[in-house]
Motif scaffolding. Structure first.
Motif, PDB file in Angstrom:
ATOM      1  N   GLN A  36      -0.689  11.802   8.386  1.00  0.00           N
ATOM      2  CA  GLN A  36       1.036  11.533   8.364  1.00  0.00           C
ATOM      3  C   GLN A  36       1.169  10.484   7.245  1.00  0.00           C
ATOM      4  O   GLN A  36       2.168  10.484   6.738  1.00  0.00           O
ATOM      5  CB  GLN A  36       1.393  11.627   9.612  1.00  0.00           C
ATOM      6  N   GLU A  37       0.395   9.189   7.777  1.00  0.00           N
ATOM      7  CA  GLU A  37       0.678   7.981   6.915  1.00  0.00           C
ATOM      8  C   GLU A  37       0.375   8.287   5.251  1.00  0.00           C
ATOM      9  O   GLU A  37       1.280   7.652   4.381  1.00  0.00           O
ATOM     10  CB  GLU A  37       0.072   7.021   7.542  1.00  0.00           C
ATOM     11  N   ILE A  38      -0.700   8.915   5.009  1.00  0.00           N
ATOM     12  CA  ILE A  38      -0.930   9.288   3.697  1.00  0.00           C
ATOM     13  C   ILE A  38       0.080   9.930   2.984  1.00  0.00           C
ATOM     14  O   ILE A  38       0.862   9.831   1.818  1.00  0.00           O
ATOM     15  CB  ILE A  38      -2.304   9.692   3.453  1.00  0.00           C
ATOM     16  N   LEU A  39       0.274  11.372   3.666  1.00  0.00           N
ATOM     17  CA  LEU A  39       1.396  12.174   3.475  1.00  0.00           C
ATOM     18  C   LEU A  39       2.882  11.434   3.169  1.00  0.00           C
ATOM     19  O   LEU A  39       3.568  11.892   2.075  1.00  0.00           O
ATOM     20  CB  LEU A  39       1.542  13.288   4.233  1.00  0.00           C
ATOM     21  N   ALA A  40       3.103  10.451   3.732  1.00  0.00           N
ATOM     22  CA  ALA A  40       4.539   9.530   3.892  1.00  0.00           C
ATOM     23  C   ALA A  40       4.288   8.776   2.617  1.00  0.00           C
ATOM     24  O   ALA A  40       5.668   8.035   2.402  1.00  0.00           O
ATOM     25  CB  ALA A  40       4.664   9.176   5.448  1.00  0.00           C
ATOM     26  N   GLY A  41       3.346   8.237   2.093  1.00  0.00           N
ATOM     27  CA  GLY A  41       3.327   7.504   0.892  1.00  0.00           C
ATOM     28  C   GLY A  41       2.471   6.456   1.242  1.00  0.00           C
ATOM     29  O   GLY A  41       2.339   5.328   0.229  1.00  0.00           O
ATOM     30  N   THR A  42       1.968   5.850   2.338  1.00  0.00           N
ATOM     31  CA  THR A  42       1.076   4.875   2.387  1.00  0.00           C
ATOM     32  C   THR A  42      -0.190   5.006   1.822  1.00  0.00           C
ATOM     33  O   THR A  42      -0.729   6.123   1.775  1.00  0.00           O
ATOM     34  CB  THR A  42       0.831   4.496   3.983  1.00  0.00           C
ATOM     35  N   HIS A  43      -0.657   4.087   1.257  1.00  0.00           N
ATOM     36  CA  HIS A  43      -2.120   4.038   0.439  1.00  0.00           C
ATOM     37  C   HIS A  43      -3.020   4.512   1.125  1.00  0.00           C
ATOM     38  O   HIS A  43      -3.321   4.147   2.247  1.00  0.00           O
ATOM     39  CB  HIS A  43      -2.340   2.723  -0.474  1.00  0.00           C
ATOM     40  N   TRP A  44      -4.039   5.411   0.987  1.00  0.00           N
ATOM     41  CA  TRP A  44      -4.870   6.298   1.575  1.00  0.00           C
ATOM     42  C   TRP A  44      -5.875   4.958   2.325  1.00  0.00           C
ATOM     43  O   TRP A  44      -6.369   4.856   3.492  1.00  0.00           O
ATOM     44  CB  TRP A  44      -5.813   6.892   0.751  1.00  0.00           C
ATOM     45  N   PHE A  45      -6.233   3.849   1.540  1.00  0.00           N
ATOM     46  CA  PHE A  45      -6.923   2.762   2.021  1.00  0.00           C
ATOM     47  C   PHE A  45      -6.449   1.890   3.327  1.00  0.00           C
ATOM     48  O   PHE A  45      -7.037   1.998   4.091  1.00  0.00           O
ATOM     49  CB  PHE A  45      -7.302   1.863   1.039  1.00  0.00           C
ATOM     50  N   GLU A  46      -5.034   1.814   3.209  1.00  0.00           N
ATOM     51  CA  GLU A  46      -4.241   1.055   4.262  1.00  0.00           C
ATOM     52  C   GLU A  46      -4.209   2.011   5.527  1.00  0.00           C
ATOM     53  O   GLU A  46      -4.658   1.551   6.633  1.00  0.00           O
ATOM     54  CB  GLU A  46      -3.048   0.815   3.672  1.00  0.00           C
ATOM     55  N   ALA A  47      -4.028   3.305   5.211  1.00  0.00           N
ATOM     56  CA  ALA A  47      -4.117   4.199   6.303  1.00  0.00           C
ATOM     57  C   ALA A  47      -5.437   4.445   6.919  1.00  0.00           C
ATOM     58  O   ALA A  47      -5.528   4.519   8.240  1.00  0.00           O
ATOM     59  CB  ALA A  47      -3.589   5.643   6.073  1.00  0.00           C
ATOM     60  N   LEU A  48      -6.445   4.249   6.061  1.00  0.00           N
ATOM     61  CA  LEU A  48      -8.006   4.299   6.892  1.00  0.00           C
ATOM     62  C   LEU A  48      -8.233   3.000   7.451  1.00  0.00           C
ATOM     63  O   LEU A  48      -8.800   3.196   8.482  1.00  0.00           O
ATOM     64  CB  LEU A  48      -8.825   4.319   5.412  1.00  0.00           C
ATOM     65  N   LEU A  49      -7.757   1.946   7.054  1.00  0.00           N
ATOM     66  CA  LEU A  49      -8.072   0.666   7.987  1.00  0.00           C
ATOM     67  C   LEU A  49      -7.087   0.457   9.234  1.00  0.00           C
ATOM     68  O   LEU A  49      -7.859   0.317  10.325  1.00  0.00           O
ATOM     69  CB  LEU A  49      -7.531  -0.672   6.990  1.00  0.00           C
ATOM     70  N   LEU A  85     -13.795   9.520   8.761  1.00  0.00           N
ATOM     71  CA  LEU A  85     -12.451   9.571   8.849  1.00  0.00           C
ATOM     72  C   LEU A  85     -11.994  10.198   7.360  1.00  0.00           C
ATOM     73  O   LEU A  85     -11.020  11.067   7.294  1.00  0.00           O
ATOM     74  CB  LEU A  85     -11.854   8.347   8.888  1.00  0.00           C
ATOM     75  N   LEU A  86     -12.766   9.569   6.312  1.00  0.00           N
ATOM     76  CA  LEU A  86     -12.236  10.144   5.041  1.00  0.00           C
ATOM     77  C   LEU A  86     -12.697  11.604   4.688  1.00  0.00           C
ATOM     78  O   LEU A  86     -12.021  12.584   4.016  1.00  0.00           O
ATOM     79  CB  LEU A  86     -12.990   9.282   3.928  1.00  0.00           C
ATOM     80  N   GLY A  87     -13.646  12.044   5.581  1.00  0.00           N
ATOM     81  CA  GLY A  87     -14.195  13.414   5.590  1.00  0.00           C
ATOM     82  C   GLY A  87     -13.130  14.423   6.065  1.00  0.00           C
ATOM     83  O   GLY A  87     -13.004  15.766   5.862  1.00  0.00           O
ATOM     84  N   GLU A  88     -12.021  13.883   6.934  1.00  0.00           N
ATOM     85  CA  GLU A  88     -10.734  14.427   7.387  1.00  0.00           C
ATOM     86  C   GLU A  88      -9.530  14.753   6.492  1.00  0.00           C
ATOM     87  O   GLU A  88      -8.585  15.363   6.871  1.00  0.00           O
ATOM     88  CB  GLU A  88     -10.439  14.056   8.650  1.00  0.00           C
ATOM     89  N   VAL A  89      -9.583  13.859   5.348  1.00  0.00           N
ATOM     90  CA  VAL A  89      -8.735  13.852   4.346  1.00  0.00           C
ATOM     91  C   VAL A  89      -9.051  14.055   3.119  1.00  0.00           C
ATOM     92  O   VAL A  89      -8.455  13.383   2.081  1.00  0.00           O
ATOM     93  CB  VAL A  89      -7.816  12.553   4.502  1.00  0.00           C
ATOM     94  N   VAL A  90      -9.906  15.096   2.837  1.00  0.00           N
ATOM     95  CA  VAL A  90     -10.751  15.208   1.460  1.00  0.00           C
ATOM     96  C   VAL A  90      -9.707  15.622   0.600  1.00  0.00           C
ATOM     97  O   VAL A  90      -9.525  15.404  -0.589  1.00  0.00           O
ATOM     98  CB  VAL A  90     -11.612  16.056   1.427  1.00  0.00           C
ATOM     99  N   ASP A  91      -8.573  16.326   0.914  1.00  0.00           N
ATOM    100  CA  ASP A  91      -7.464  16.740   0.331  1.00  0.00           C
ATOM    101  C   ASP A  91      -6.383  15.895  -0.363  1.00  0.00           C
ATOM    102  O   ASP A  91      -5.850  16.095  -1.022  1.00  0.00           O
ATOM    103  CB  ASP A  91      -6.716  17.927   0.864  1.00  0.00           C
ATOM    104  N   LEU A  92      -6.606  14.864   0.223  1.00  0.00           N
ATOM    105  CA  LEU A  92      -5.497  13.611   0.281  1.00  0.00           C
ATOM    106  C   LEU A  92      -5.970  12.431  -0.654  1.00  0.00           C
ATOM    107  O   LEU A  92      -5.316  11.621  -0.877  1.00  0.00           O
ATOM    108  CB  LEU A  92      -4.713  13.088   1.468  1.00  0.00           C
ATOM    109  N   VAL A  93      -7.304  12.210  -0.583  1.00  0.00           N
ATOM    110  CA  VAL A  93      -7.953  10.938  -1.137  1.00  0.00           C
ATOM    111  C   VAL A  93      -8.643  11.482  -2.297  1.00  0.00           C
ATOM    112  O   VAL A  93      -9.548  12.512  -2.305  1.00  0.00           O
ATOM    113  CB  VAL A  93      -8.881  10.251  -0.119  1.00  0.00           C
ATOM    114  N   PRO A  94      -8.382  10.975  -3.767  1.00  0.00           N
ATOM    115  CA  PRO A  94      -9.275  11.034  -4.904  1.00  0.00           C
ATOM    116  C   PRO A  94     -10.770  11.012  -4.503  1.00  0.00           C
ATOM    117  O   PRO A  94     -11.215  10.064  -4.280  1.00  0.00           O
ATOM    118  CB  PRO A  94      -8.737  10.138  -5.910  1.00  0.00           C
TER     119      PRO A  94
END
Length: 109
Positions: A36-49, A85-94
């Motif tokens: 949800q954070e990534i979709l809302a515009g938070t950078h993926w790395f910040e959401a990951l941390l 965690l990144l395996g769960e958002v492969v569609d959102l992270v380059p």
């Protein structure tokens, strides 16, 4: 003496005072929040941390793969958790960014 009077009474759990911090969210909640954070515009790395900081499982099995995030019950393998965690958002992270984080190693001098 009756049988009841010979047994010692156990203390009630309600009488125990606990100073525990609030529980961290369940893994599914952490994954959902990260997405949800990534979709809302938070950078993926910040959401990951943020998700890494909220994670509470020392190990788990996902799709037959075992993940152990604690090494020797002391060291935390955050990079393995990041991979999970990144395996769960492969569609959102380059993919190039994901691979750079997971597979790039600093050059030795």
């Amino acid at each position: 003496m009756s049988a009841n009077s010979e047994q010692a009474e156990a203390p009630l759990l309600d009488d125990v005072v606990r100073d525990e911090p609030p529980a961290l969210p369940a893994p599914d909640e952490t994954l959902l929040r990260m997405r949800q954070e990534i979709l809302a515009g938070t950078h993926w790395f910040e959401a990951l941390l943020d998700a890494v900081g909220r994670w509470r499982l020392p190990e788990e099995t996902v799709l037959g793969r075992e993940y152990r995030y604690l090494i020797g019950s002391e060291a935390f393998d955050w990079l393995l958790l990041a991979e999970r965690l990144l395996g769960e958002v492969v569609d959102l992270v380059p993919p190039i960014d994901r691979d750079a984080l997971l597979f790039s190693r600093p050059l030795a001098s």
